[in-house]
Each structure stands twice: as structure tokens, then as C-alpha cells.
Design a protein around this motif. Structure first.
Motif, PDB file in Angstrom:
ATOM      1  N   LEU A  62       0.891  -1.169   0.000  1.00 49.91           N
ATOM      2  CA  LEU A  62       0.000   0.000   0.000  1.00 49.91           C
ATOM      3  C   LEU A  62       0.922   1.209   0.000  1.00 49.91           C
ATOM      4  CD1 LEU A  62      -2.646   1.543   0.291  1.00 49.91           C
ATOM      5  CD2 LEU A  62      -2.576   1.095   2.747  1.00 49.91           C
ATOM      6  N   TRP A  63       0.883   1.979  -1.083  1.00 50.17           N
ATOM      7  CA  TRP A  63       1.849   3.059  -1.263  1.00 50.17           C
ATOM      8  C   TRP A  63       1.110   4.323  -1.669  1.00 50.17           C
ATOM      9  CZ3 TRP A  63       6.544   3.811   0.331  1.00 50.17           C
ATOM     10  CH2 TRP A  63       7.353   4.777  -0.271  1.00 50.17           C
ATOM     11  N   LYS A  64       1.160   5.327  -0.821  1.00 49.28           N
ATOM     12  CA  LYS A  64       0.515   6.623  -1.075  1.00 49.28           C
ATOM     13  C   LYS A  64      -0.957   6.444  -1.448  1.00 49.28           C
ATOM     14  CE  LYS A  64       4.880   8.659  -2.666  1.00 49.28           C
ATOM     15  NZ  LYS A  64       5.381   9.323  -1.494  1.00 49.28           N
ATOM     16  N   GLY A  65      -1.671   5.576  -0.736  1.00 50.24           N
ATOM     17  CA  GLY A  65      -3.121   5.416  -0.911  1.00 50.24           C
ATOM     18  C   GLY A  65      -3.525   4.460  -2.009  1.00 50.24           C
ATOM     19  N   THR A  66      -2.551   3.892  -2.735  1.00 48.48           N
ATOM     20  CA  THR A  66      -2.874   2.951  -3.817  1.00 48.48           C
ATOM     21  C   THR A  66      -2.307   1.576  -3.476  1.00 48.48           C
ATOM     22  OG1 THR A  66      -2.920   4.692  -5.490  1.00 48.48           O
ATOM     23  CG2 THR A  66      -2.455   2.475  -6.285  1.00 48.48           C
ATOM     24  N   TYR A  67      -3.075   0.534  -3.787  1.00 48.59           N
ATOM     25  CA  TYR A  67      -2.592  -0.833  -3.575  1.00 48.59           C
ATOM     26  C   TYR A  67      -1.856  -1.292  -4.832  1.00 48.59           C
ATOM     27  CZ  TYR A  67      -5.659  -0.662   0.421  1.00 48.59           C
ATOM     28  OH  TYR A  67      -6.245  -0.301   1.595  1.00 48.59           O
ATOM     29  N   TYR A  68      -0.644  -1.814  -4.636  1.00 48.95           N
ATOM     30  CA  TYR A  68       0.170  -2.299  -5.758  1.00 48.95           C
ATOM     31  C   TYR A  68       0.377  -3.798  -5.623  1.00 48.95           C
ATOM     32  CZ  TYR A  68       1.782   2.463  -6.838  1.00 48.95           C
ATOM     33  OH  TYR A  68       1.860   3.785  -7.197  1.00 48.95           O
ATOM     34  N   LEU A  69       0.177  -4.509  -6.716  1.00 51.88           N
ATOM     35  CA  LEU A  69       0.631  -5.876  -6.815  1.00 51.88           C
ATOM     36  C   LEU A  69       2.041  -5.800  -7.378  1.00 51.88           C
ATOM     37  CD1 LEU A  69      -1.249  -8.244  -6.210  1.00 51.88           C
ATOM     38  CD2 LEU A  69      -1.591  -8.531  -8.652  1.00 51.88           C
ATOM     39  N   VAL A  70       2.975  -6.488  -6.755  1.00 55.67           N
ATOM     40  CA  VAL A  70       4.372  -6.472  -7.201  1.00 55.67           C
ATOM     41  C   VAL A  70       4.652  -7.911  -7.615  1.00 55.67           C
ATOM     42  CG1 VAL A  70       6.733  -5.922  -6.499  1.00 55.67           C
ATOM     43  CG2 VAL A  70       4.804  -4.764  -5.384  1.00 55.67           C
ATOM     44  N   TYR A  71       4.845  -8.163  -8.891  1.00 54.16           N
ATOM     45  CA  TYR A  71       4.847  -9.557  -9.357  1.00 54.16           C
ATOM     46  C   TYR A  71       5.947  -9.749 -10.395  1.00 54.16           C
ATOM     47  CZ  TYR A  71       2.470  -7.612 -13.381  1.00 54.16           C
ATOM     48  OH  TYR A  71       2.171  -6.867 -14.489  1.00 54.16           O
ATOM     49  N   CYS A  72       6.133 -10.995 -10.815  1.00 57.68           N
ATOM     50  CA  CYS A  72       7.160 -11.211 -11.832  1.00 57.68           C
ATOM     51  C   CYS A  72       6.583 -11.976 -13.014  1.00 57.68           C
ATOM     52  CB  CYS A  72       8.364 -11.937 -11.265  1.00 57.68           C
ATOM     53  SG  CYS A  72       8.062 -13.622 -10.747  1.00 57.68           S
ATOM     54  N   ALA A  73       7.184 -11.784 -14.158  1.00 60.33           N
ATOM     55  CA  ALA A  73       6.797 -12.512 -15.371  1.00 60.33           C
ATOM     56  C   ALA A  73       7.968 -12.435 -16.332  1.00 60.33           C
ATOM     57  CB  ALA A  73       5.563 -11.885 -16.007  1.00 60.33           C
ATOM     58  N   GLN A  74       8.005 -13.383 -17.269  1.00 64.77           N
ATOM     59  CA  GLN A  74       9.062 -13.311 -18.294  1.00 64.77           C
ATOM     60  C   GLN A  74       8.638 -12.330 -19.366  1.00 64.77           C
ATOM     61  OE1 GLN A  74      10.446 -17.058 -19.809  1.00 64.77           O
ATOM     62  NE2 GLN A  74      11.166 -17.732 -17.807  1.00 64.77           N
ATOM     63  N   GLU A  75       9.584 -11.482 -19.756  1.00 62.55           N
ATOM     64  CA  GLU A  75       9.299 -10.437 -20.733  1.00 62.55           C
ATOM     65  C   GLU A  75       9.179 -11.019 -22.136  1.00 62.55           C
ATOM     66  OE1 GLU A  75      11.194  -6.089 -21.955  1.00 62.55           O
ATOM     67  OE2 GLU A  75      12.458  -7.662 -21.111  1.00 62.55           O
ATOM     68  N   LEU A  76       8.247 -10.478 -22.926  1.00 63.41           N
ATOM     69  CA  LEU A  76       8.108 -10.860 -24.334  1.00 63.41           C
ATOM     70  C   LEU A  76       9.430 -10.657 -25.055  1.00 63.41           C
ATOM     71  CD1 LEU A  76       4.770  -9.191 -25.508  1.00 63.41           C
ATOM     72  CD2 LEU A  76       5.375 -11.602 -25.765  1.00 63.41           C
ATOM     73  N   ASN A  77       9.751 -11.531 -25.947  1.00 66.38           N
ATOM     74  CA  ASN A  77      10.949 -11.470 -26.800  1.00 66.38           C
ATOM     75  C   ASN A  77      12.263 -11.760 -26.090  1.00 66.38           C
ATOM     76  OD1 ASN A  77       9.227 -10.799 -28.917  1.00 66.38           O
ATOM     77  ND2 ASN A  77       9.358  -8.617 -28.389  1.00 66.38           N
ATOM     78  N   THR A  78      12.471 -11.217 -24.868  1.00 69.69           N
ATOM     79  CA  THR A  78      13.771 -11.427 -24.224  1.00 69.69           C
ATOM     80  C   THR A  78      13.770 -12.646 -23.301  1.00 69.69           C
ATOM     81  OG1 THR A  78      13.247 -10.127 -22.266  1.00 69.69           O
ATOM     82  CG2 THR A  78      14.145  -8.925 -24.151  1.00 69.69           C
TER      83      THR A  78
END
Ligand code: FUB
Length: 456
Positions: free
Chosen positions: A93-109
Motif C-alpha cells: 500500500l503506497w501513497k493510498g494505492t494498492y500495488y501488486l508487485v509480481y514477476c513474469a518473463q518479458e516478451l521477446n527477451t
């Protein structure tokens, strides 16, 4: 006569929330909210690889026994930069907004990136806003906000375990702050998590002893979030029907410390169909963490035995596509007072106009369905579960504001279930029904069924 009330102790039981395959739990208690929240990865029923992971789930509780499952909150299809591998996760919860912090493999790389997705509510659904700059190979992110308000990200897998201070908008690692902690963390493999206890920073992580699977849980401590860390040892080993991987979070809730993690008890040891677990964590007087083992009793809670974890799926209609549902010809509105979440769905003005929600479960079984709605007149709508036909036409009596209607038992299949309310063809649509949410409760008690062959 004076009655003395002695609180009775029951246990929440493990596995926790066993109706759905979920892993890598990140636990949080947000300021001003007495609920404990779990942000988790999703495992697909029937899979034998982690490469099929494409979404995230959110759960909350106030007592570690009664859990609300808010369903899917972010899917790969809504992340433009990502190709696959939506693995471990955190939230802030950062400055009033909820953030999902997640990982994924990037397209192409194919490089792991640490994505950010935002919501105005802790339960999501979340909208992707791109990945954090300066965090390469950002698998297994965890975001720790220190008491002075500074945000730190830890991440990593086999090749290293990193930490950095983030910029004030969380969108980048502050140049020059990234440290590789690998050499300080014996056997570290992935999944770092920082918590603070008595002024010390504790970095817990899954590691491979002598480089060999399965993972055990270790920790190290430091005077500063970016280290240097001193290795302290192992606090949980592996064991029967553990998943090979382990990954978790340590948090204080209502005066007790807990370790949330995962096992493969529900899938009988399939390490790619994992379930959530929770056990109480204790410190020794000098601050070391006591060794612990996965227990079937789970955490102690107030109440009387048996108190195995209970679940309610709360699927908000207004979430639509971001939660795997669909609105066809209908729309989200907020005019009527008393809705839950951020709105309700209405405008069933033509035949086949509909609202659909997604319910995900680990195993087939019977669920009790309730729908909360408001209607100015008696209404009729078709209820369709997974495109089955039958006696699906239901009457929705006129209401005074929003009210829940019990629609009885429905059968869910393992994996994805689409549940729809549809305007019938053979009536003149009035469009007056406003559908707030679909609620599902297991028709039989979860733990009893888990212990039988016929789980669900
Ligand atoms: O859930 C997928 C991967 O398995 C996570 O990213 C790792 O931490 C391990 O739990």
C-alpha cells in the motif's frame, strides 16, 4: 453466581484455504484495516510444470479461520509486456494505492521482470502499469517499506539474491543502491522476504542445502535493510508432501507471529499444484527464530474444535474481464446505494445480455451459490454454469435495495468455472435487475472432505 469466561482454543488447520491451488503467499496487514491479506500465485489443476502459471489470487481473513477468496485479480492476458511465468508475488500500500508487485518473463527477451499493477482496493482487481526499471532478472520480488517510509525491493533466483532501494514512485531501483546478497545468504535459491523484529532486519528465503532439492527455509539478519546480512540458519525443513519449492512470508497479526508458506498436501505431493499453509512462528529470547515444522493443526485460534479453515468466494460482477469474467450487453453502474466493491452490473435490456464471473477451484465439487441483487420488479434470468443446460431459469423477486438470494447447490469442475446470469429470450426485458456479486460456499465442510478420498 459469577460466570468465568475462559476463551477456548481451536486450530485453523492445514492446509489453509484448500479449495484452490495457490502458492508463494505474501501476507500483509494494511494500516486502518483489521484484516490479514494474502497475495498468492495460482497453480493450474492437472499441470506438471510451473510454466503454466498465468494469474494471481487474493484472500482475506479477520481470524485465520474464515477466509474470503476474491478470485483472480490479474491475468497474463492483461499484461502487454509479459509472455509467461507469472511466478511469485508481493503487494504494497503506497501513497493510498494498492500495488501488486509480481514477476513474469518479458516478451521477446525471456528475462524476468518485476511488474507493478495498481488498484484502489486491497482485493483488486489490479491494472498493470509496467515493470520496475533497473531490476533485471526480477523473479520473486518482495517489497519492504521501512519505518522511515523508504521502500526496498528484494528479488532473485539461482543466480543471485538482490536488494535495492526504490524511487519514490516505485517505478525504478535507485541507481547505485543494488546489492547482490548471494554470498551472505548460505544456500539461497529464490523467494527473499524481509521483516523487522526488535529493530533487526530478518531476510528469510528458500535455499537448496548443498545445492540439492527440495528447498528448506533459512534466514539471516542485519542492522540495515540492504545488509550486510549474517546467516542465522534454518527454521523449516522439507518433509512429506512438501512441494519441492517452498516460499513464504513472516508477519505479526493480532499479537502473534506467523509463517505463511506452501506445500503440496492437497495434490498428494504434486509440487506444481500447491496449497497454502500457516503455522505460528516463535523467537528465542535472543532473537533467533525457533525451528518449526508444517503441522496439520495449523495455528491456534479462539473457538471450539473443530475449527478448520472455511472459505467464501466473493466474486464481484463489476470486475468483469480483469477477473476472468465477462459483461455482454450490460454495464457497470453505481447509482443504487448499498453495493459492495466498486459497483454492480445492470442493463439487461436485450435477450442474451449477461454477466459472467470466474470461479477457480482445485477439485470438482458442490458449492452453495448466492447472488446479491436489487430489482424493482420480479425478474427472471437464466443461470448457466459452464455452459450446461437444464432447469436454469430462476426467479429474482422484487427487492427493497440489495439482497442475497439463495440459488442452491451448483457443481464446479476442477480449474475454471464460468457462472453466468443471462437475460432470457422469451420475455420482454425490463433491464431493472442490478447484480452486485456471486457468493460461493463449499456445500460440505472443507477439512472433512479433504480427509476422504472424495475430497470435494
Ligand atoms: O511459484 C513459482 C516459483 O516457485 C516461485 O517463483 C518460486 O519462489 C517457487 O515457489
Amino acid at each position: 453466581m459469577l460466570a468465568i469466561c475462559i476463551p477456548q482454543i481451536a486450530h485453523a488447520g492445514n492446509p489453509l484455504i484448500p479449495h484452490v491451488y495457490a502458492a508463494d503467499p505474501s501476507a500483509h496487514v494494511w494500516p486502518g484495516d483489521d484484516r490479514l491479506w494474502l497475495y498468492t500465485s495460482d497453480d493450474r489443476p492437472g499441470t506438471d510444470t510451473h510454466d503454466t502459471m498465468t494469474s494471481y489470487h487474493v484472500f482475506s481473513t479477520t481470524n485465520l479461520v474464515d477466509w474470503t477468496d476474491y478470485g483472480m485479480v490479474l491475468h497474463l492476458k492483461d499484461v502487454k509486456w509479459a509472455a509467461s511465468h507469472m511466478w511469485a508475488i508481493d503487494a504494497v500500500l503506497w501513497k493510498g494505492t494498492y500495488y501488486l508487485v509480481y514477476c513474469a518473463q518479458e516478451l521477446n527477451t525471456g528475462v524476468y521482470r518485476t511488474g507493478l499493477a495498481t488498484s484502489s482496493q486491497p482485493q483488486g482487481p489490479f491494472t498493470d502499469i509496467g515493470f520496475i526499471q533497473g531490476v533485471d532478472w526480477g523473479q520473486d520480488p518482495a517489497l519492504f517499506v521501512d519505518e522511515d517510509g523508504k521502500p526496498y525491493l528484494t528479488w532473485g533466483c539461482g543466480g543471485g539474491c538482490y536488494a535495492a532501494q526504490l524511487s519514490d514512485d516505485l517505478r525504478s531501483a535507485i541507481p547505485g543502491t543494488t546489492v547482490n546478497l548471494k554470498k551472505q545468504l548460505t544456500w539461497v535459491f529464490e523467494g527473499p522476504w524481509i521483516h523487522k523484529y526488535k529493530g533487526q532486519y530478518y531476510l528469510s528465503y528458500p535455499g537448496l542445502p548443498d545445492g540439492q532439492w527440495p528447498e528448506h527455509m533459512y534466514y539471516a539478519t542485519a542492522d540495515k535493510p540492504l545488509g550486510p546480512y549474517t546467516f542465522r540458519g534454518k527454521f523449516m525443513g522439507s518433509g512429506k508432501k512438501m512441494a519441492g519449492t517452498n516460499h513464504g512470508s513472516i508477519i505479526k497479526y493480532k499479537g502473534h507471529w506467523y509463517f505463511f508458506y506452501h506445500s503440496a498436501w492437497v495434490s498428494n505431493g504434486n509440487g506444481t499444484c500447491r496449497n497454502l499453509m500457516c503455522d505460528e512462528l516463535y523467537y528465542n529470547p535472543e532473537g533467533t527464530i525457533q525451528k518449526m515444522e508444517p503441522t496439520t493443526e495449523g495455528v491456534a485460534v479462539e473457538g471450539t474444535e473443530p475449527a478448520p479453515s472455511r472459505v467464501t468466494m466473493l466474486l464481484e460482477t463489476e470486475n468483469g474481464a480483469p477477473s476472468g469474467g465477462r459483461l455482454f450487453g450490460t454495464h457497470v453502474a453505481t447509482n443504487l446505494a448499498g453495493f459492495s466493491g466498486t459497483g454492480y452490473v445492470t442493463g439487461f435490456n436485450h435477450a442474451n445480455d449477461s454477466v459472467t464471473v470466474l470461479a477457480q477451484v482445485a477439485k470438482p465439487g458442490k458449492w452453495h451459490l448466492k447472488i446479491r441483487y436489487a430489482a424493482q420488479n420480479d425478474e427472471v434470468a437464466r443461470l448457466i454454469v459452464n455452459v450446461t443446460r437444464g432447469k436454469e431459469q430462476r426467479t429474482f423477486p422484487k427487492t427493497d435495495g440489495f439482497a442475497e438470494l439463495d440459488l442452491g447447490i451448483i457443481e464446479l469442475q476442477a480449474g475454471d468455472n464460468l457462472i453466468s446470469l443471462i437475460e432470457p429470450r422469451r420475455q420482454k426485458p425490463t433491464g431493472s435487475i442490478a447484480v452486485d456479486y456471486f457468493k460461493l460456499e463449499p456445500a460440505a465442510q472443507i477439512m472433512k472432505l479433504m480427509q476422504s478420498d472424495d475430497f470435494f
